[in-house]
Motif scaffolding. Structure first.
Motif, PDB file in Angstrom:
ATOM      1  N   SER A  12       0.822  -1.195   0.000  1.00 16.87           N
ATOM      2  CA  SER A  12       0.000   0.000   0.000  1.00 16.87           C
ATOM      3  C   SER A  12       0.863   1.254   0.000  1.00 16.87           C
ATOM      4  O   SER A  12       0.563   2.232  -0.697  1.00 16.87           O
ATOM      5  CB  SER A  12      -0.931   0.004   1.219  1.00 16.87           C
ATOM      6  OG  SER A  12      -1.828  -1.091   1.163  1.00 16.87           O
ATOM      7  N   ASN A  13       1.938   1.242   0.787  1.00 14.45           N
ATOM      8  CA  ASN A  13       2.818   2.409   0.827  1.00 14.45           C
ATOM      9  C   ASN A  13       3.471   2.657  -0.527  1.00 14.45           C
ATOM     10  O   ASN A  13       3.615   3.803  -0.962  1.00 14.45           O
ATOM     11  CB  ASN A  13       3.896   2.203   1.897  1.00 14.45           C
ATOM     12  CG  ASN A  13       3.325   2.280   3.303  1.00 14.45           C
ATOM     13  OD1 ASN A  13       2.246   2.832   3.515  1.00 14.45           O
ATOM     14  ND2 ASN A  13       4.045   1.716   4.258  1.00 14.45           N
ATOM     15  N   LEU A  16       0.850   4.247  -2.752  1.00 13.31           N
ATOM     16  CA  LEU A  16       0.580   5.627  -2.372  1.00 13.31           C
ATOM     17  C   LEU A  16       1.721   6.558  -2.790  1.00 13.31           C
ATOM     18  O   LEU A  16       1.485   7.696  -3.205  1.00 13.31           O
ATOM     19  CB  LEU A  16       0.330   5.725  -0.866  1.00 13.31           C
ATOM     20  CG  LEU A  16      -1.027   5.190  -0.394  1.00 13.31           C
ATOM     21  CD1 LEU A  16      -1.066   5.087   1.127  1.00 13.31           C
ATOM     22  CD2 LEU A  16      -2.167   6.084  -0.888  1.00 13.31           C
ATOM     23  N   TYR A  19       1.113   7.165  -6.359  1.00 10.37           N
ATOM     24  CA  TYR A  19      -0.058   8.032  -6.540  1.00 10.37           C
ATOM     25  C   TYR A  19       0.287   9.489  -6.250  1.00 10.37           C
ATOM     26  O   TYR A  19      -0.201  10.402  -6.929  1.00 10.37           O
ATOM     27  CB  TYR A  19      -1.182   7.552  -5.623  1.00 10.37           C
ATOM     28  CG  TYR A  19      -2.446   8.364  -5.668  1.00 10.37           C
ATOM     29  CD1 TYR A  19      -3.290   8.316  -6.772  1.00 10.37           C
ATOM     30  CD2 TYR A  19      -2.817   9.174  -4.588  1.00 10.37           C
ATOM     31  CE1 TYR A  19      -4.468   9.052  -6.810  1.00 10.37           C
ATOM     32  CE2 TYR A  19      -3.998   9.907  -4.617  1.00 10.37           C
ATOM     33  CZ  TYR A  19      -4.814   9.844  -5.726  1.00 10.37           C
ATOM     34  OH  TYR A  19      -5.984  10.574  -5.757  1.00 10.37           O
ATOM     35  N   GLN A 146     -12.103   3.359   5.931  1.00 11.21           N
ATOM     36  CA  GLN A 146     -11.424   2.175   5.410  1.00 11.21           C
ATOM     37  C   GLN A 146     -12.442   1.216   4.785  1.00 11.21           C
ATOM     38  O   GLN A 146     -12.695   0.126   5.276  1.00 11.21           O
ATOM     39  CB  GLN A 146     -10.631   1.483   6.525  1.00 11.21           C
ATOM     40  CG  GLN A 146      -9.632   0.443   6.028  1.00 11.21           C
ATOM     41  CD  GLN A 146      -8.818  -0.152   7.154  1.00 11.21           C
ATOM     42  OE1 GLN A 146      -9.073   0.099   8.331  1.00 11.21           O
ATOM     43  NE2 GLN A 146      -7.822  -0.955   6.818  1.00 11.21           N
ATOM     44  N   THR A 183      -6.264  -2.611   1.609  1.00 10.70           N
ATOM     45  CA  THR A 183      -6.738  -1.266   1.951  1.00 10.70           C
ATOM     46  C   THR A 183      -6.198  -0.853   3.318  1.00 10.70           C
ATOM     47  O   THR A 183      -6.516  -1.481   4.329  1.00 10.70           O
ATOM     48  CB  THR A 183      -8.267  -1.213   1.957  1.00 10.70           C
ATOM     49  OG1 THR A 183      -8.763  -1.590   0.667  1.00 10.70           O
ATOM     50  CG2 THR A 183      -8.759   0.191   2.284  1.00 10.70           C
ATOM     51  N   ARG A 187      -4.826   6.793   4.994  1.00  7.88           N
ATOM     52  CA  ARG A 187      -5.110   7.297   3.650  1.00  7.88           C
ATOM     53  C   ARG A 187      -5.919   6.304   2.792  1.00  7.88           C
ATOM     54  O   ARG A 187      -5.605   6.070   1.628  1.00  7.88           O
ATOM     55  CB  ARG A 187      -3.826   7.661   2.916  1.00  7.88           C
ATOM     56  CG  ARG A 187      -3.014   8.777   3.573  1.00  7.88           C
ATOM     57  CD  ARG A 187      -1.729   9.048   2.790  1.00  7.88           C
ATOM     58  NE  ARG A 187      -2.007   9.548   1.447  1.00  7.88           N
ATOM     59  CZ  ARG A 187      -1.061   9.697   0.508  1.00  7.88           C
ATOM     60  NH1 ARG A 187       0.193   9.380   0.773  1.00  7.88           N
ATOM     61  NH2 ARG A 187      -1.387  10.164  -0.691  1.00  7.88           N
ATOM     62  N   PRO A 188      -6.972   5.715   3.339  1.00  7.08           N
ATOM     63  CA  PRO A 188      -7.746   4.752   2.527  1.00  7.08           C
ATOM     64  C   PRO A 188      -8.403   5.398   1.304  1.00  7.08           C
ATOM     65  O   PRO A 188      -8.560   4.742   0.276  1.00  7.08           O
ATOM     66  CB  PRO A 188      -8.799   4.224   3.506  1.00  7.08           C
ATOM     67  CG  PRO A 188      -8.926   5.289   4.533  1.00  7.08           C
ATOM     68  CD  PRO A 188      -7.551   5.876   4.692  1.00  7.08           C
ATOM     69  N   ASP A 190      -7.175   7.942  -0.560  1.00  8.31           N
ATOM     70  CA  ASP A 190      -6.144   8.052  -1.596  1.00  8.31           C
ATOM     71  C   ASP A 190      -5.781   6.677  -2.140  1.00  8.31           C
ATOM     72  O   ASP A 190      -5.529   6.523  -3.340  1.00  8.31           O
ATOM     73  CB  ASP A 190      -4.891   8.729  -1.025  1.00  8.31           C
ATOM     74  CG  ASP A 190      -5.031  10.244  -0.942  1.00  8.31           C
ATOM     75  OD1 ASP A 190      -5.982  10.783  -1.532  1.00  8.31           O
ATOM     76  OD2 ASP A 190      -4.185  10.877  -0.281  1.00  8.31           O
ATOM     77  N   HIS A 191      -5.756   5.670  -1.267  1.00  4.72           N
ATOM     78  CA  HIS A 191      -5.446   4.312  -1.730  1.00  4.72           C
ATOM     79  C   HIS A 191      -6.495   3.834  -2.736  1.00  4.72           C
ATOM     80  O   HIS A 191      -6.144   3.271  -3.787  1.00  4.72           O
ATOM     81  CB  HIS A 191      -5.397   3.345  -0.543  1.00  4.72           C
ATOM     82  CG  HIS A 191      -5.275   1.910  -0.947  1.00  4.72           C
ATOM     83  ND1 HIS A 191      -4.067   1.294  -1.219  1.00  4.72           N
ATOM     84  CD2 HIS A 191      -6.235   0.959  -1.156  1.00  4.72           C
ATOM     85  CE1 HIS A 191      -4.287   0.044  -1.568  1.00  4.72           C
ATOM     86  NE2 HIS A 191      -5.583  -0.187  -1.540  1.00  4.72           N
TER      87      HIS A 191
END
Length: 354
Positions: A12-13, A16, A19, A146, A183, A187-188, A190-191
């Motif tokens: 996820s990181n 992001l 992104y 989330q 997830t 920052r869900p 933005d994810h």
């Protein structure tokens, strides 16, 4: 290969980080930098965009979104708008039940929630026209909850990331489970947008750009060489073809005869030309007795579940004609072809090009 489910936070990181540098600029979106600075999305704009984007591309939606938000800047403004004006502004975007539900939802939010959208999934899904996907999208993007957002782009990314060969729609629960595991609590929103952007710009249906994908390393389908095959889909049944007849009638002063379709069903609540039922052998249904003439060209249009071919008939509208039931007389200065649904506008274009 690493266990992706146990390694969700690093994945996820990584996404992001990608992104933050490559997020699409969309009229309803708050950029990652602005969001980090404390600027929050407007739930009204997120809701409106998500409803418009159902079964419709970003490119097709942008102009409609700008027109709606310029004309009705708040949900209360939209709630107060006449139905006909909203339906006319929606014309051409398709799936007209969305426009009817848009008005219902706007009025519930205004009348029962003081013009503020509920900030929970349960509160959102209770609103008219909001289903599980839209409730999850608004929850995540507008309120940073989330929730797992699963659209076509996310399904494709998950199918490839985990090399899942179960065909859609059967695979949906499995793909949602995988998406939920990735997830993050941080920052869900933005994810969710990042995964959708990844599918729209990198992990595309054809020729995915695997070499520049932030999830290139752990992608099981890339390693297996199966990315271009996924997601698999159950073959669709051939679409049937239906036939119909529509009647264009106009006075010498430019007044047109139209009819408002029933609220339920295709093109519900929209203005269009009078006509027959759409089936295998349509029965003529002239709105009045006249010397109707076939203009010699057909309207061809495709809906989600069938193809449509319409015979177009033309006659002069009597000066003393009195409209009945759902019929409407629209004067020349009030007639806007752009307010017609696409299939009806095609008939007008054929008349105009004669």
């Amino acid at each position: 290969m690493r266990d992706l489910d146990s390694d969700s936070q690093p994945q996820s990181n990584t996404l992001l980080d990608w992104y933050d540098h490559h997020a699409r600029s969309l009229p309803w979106r708050i950029s990652p930098s602005d969001r980090a600075a404390g600027v929050w999305p407007n739930p009204y704009r997120i809701w409106l965009s998500e409803v418009m984007l159902q079964q419709t591309t970003v490119a097709a939606v942008k102009d409609y979104f700008h027109r709606f938000t310029n004309r009705w800047p708040t949900v209360a403004d939209l709630a107060a708008a006449p139905d006909a004006e909203v339906m006319g502004e929606w014309a051409g975007l398709g799936y007209y039940a969305r426009a009817r539900n848009l008005l219902k939802c706007a009025r519930v939010v205004t009348d029962q929630h003081g013009g503020d959208f509920p900030d929970t999934y349960d509160g959102l899904i209770a609103l008219p026209g909001i289903g599980p996907y839209t409730a999850a999208a608004i929850s995540a993007i507008a309120f940073d909850l989330q929730e797992t957002v699963l659209d076509g782009n996310v399904e494709r990314v998950m199918a490839r990331l985990y090399d899942i060969h179960t065909a859609l729609p059967t695979a949906k629960p499995q793909l949602k489970e995988k998406a939920a595991a990735l997830t993050p609590a941080h920052r869900p929103g933005d994810h969710a947008q990042a995964v959708m952007d990844l599918g729209a710009t990198i992990c595309t249906p054809r020729n995915p750009a695997c070499s520049i994908c932030p999830w290139r390393a752990p992608c099981a389908a890339r390693l297996a060489g199966t990315a271009s095959e996924l997601p698999k889909k159950t073959p669709k049944k051939p679409k049937p073809t239906r036939l119909g007849i529509i009647y264009l009638a106009r006075r010498t002063d430019g007044t047109w005869l139209l009819e408002q379709r029933p609220d339920k069903g295709l093109l519900g609540g929209m203005l269009g030309w009078p006509g027959s039922e759409w089936n295998d052998a349509p029965t003529p249904a002239q709105p009045f007795d006249a010397n109707w003439q076939d203009i010699g060209e057909e309207v061809r249009h495709t809906f989600t579940h069938f193809h449509l071919i319409l015979q177009v008939m033309l006659a002069d509208l009597p000066a003393d004609f009195i409209p009945q039931n759902n019929q409407r007389l629209i004067a020349r200065h009030d007639f806007k072809p752009t307010d017609l649904p696409t299939v009806m506008r095609k008939a007008f274009d054929l008349w105009k090009a004669r």
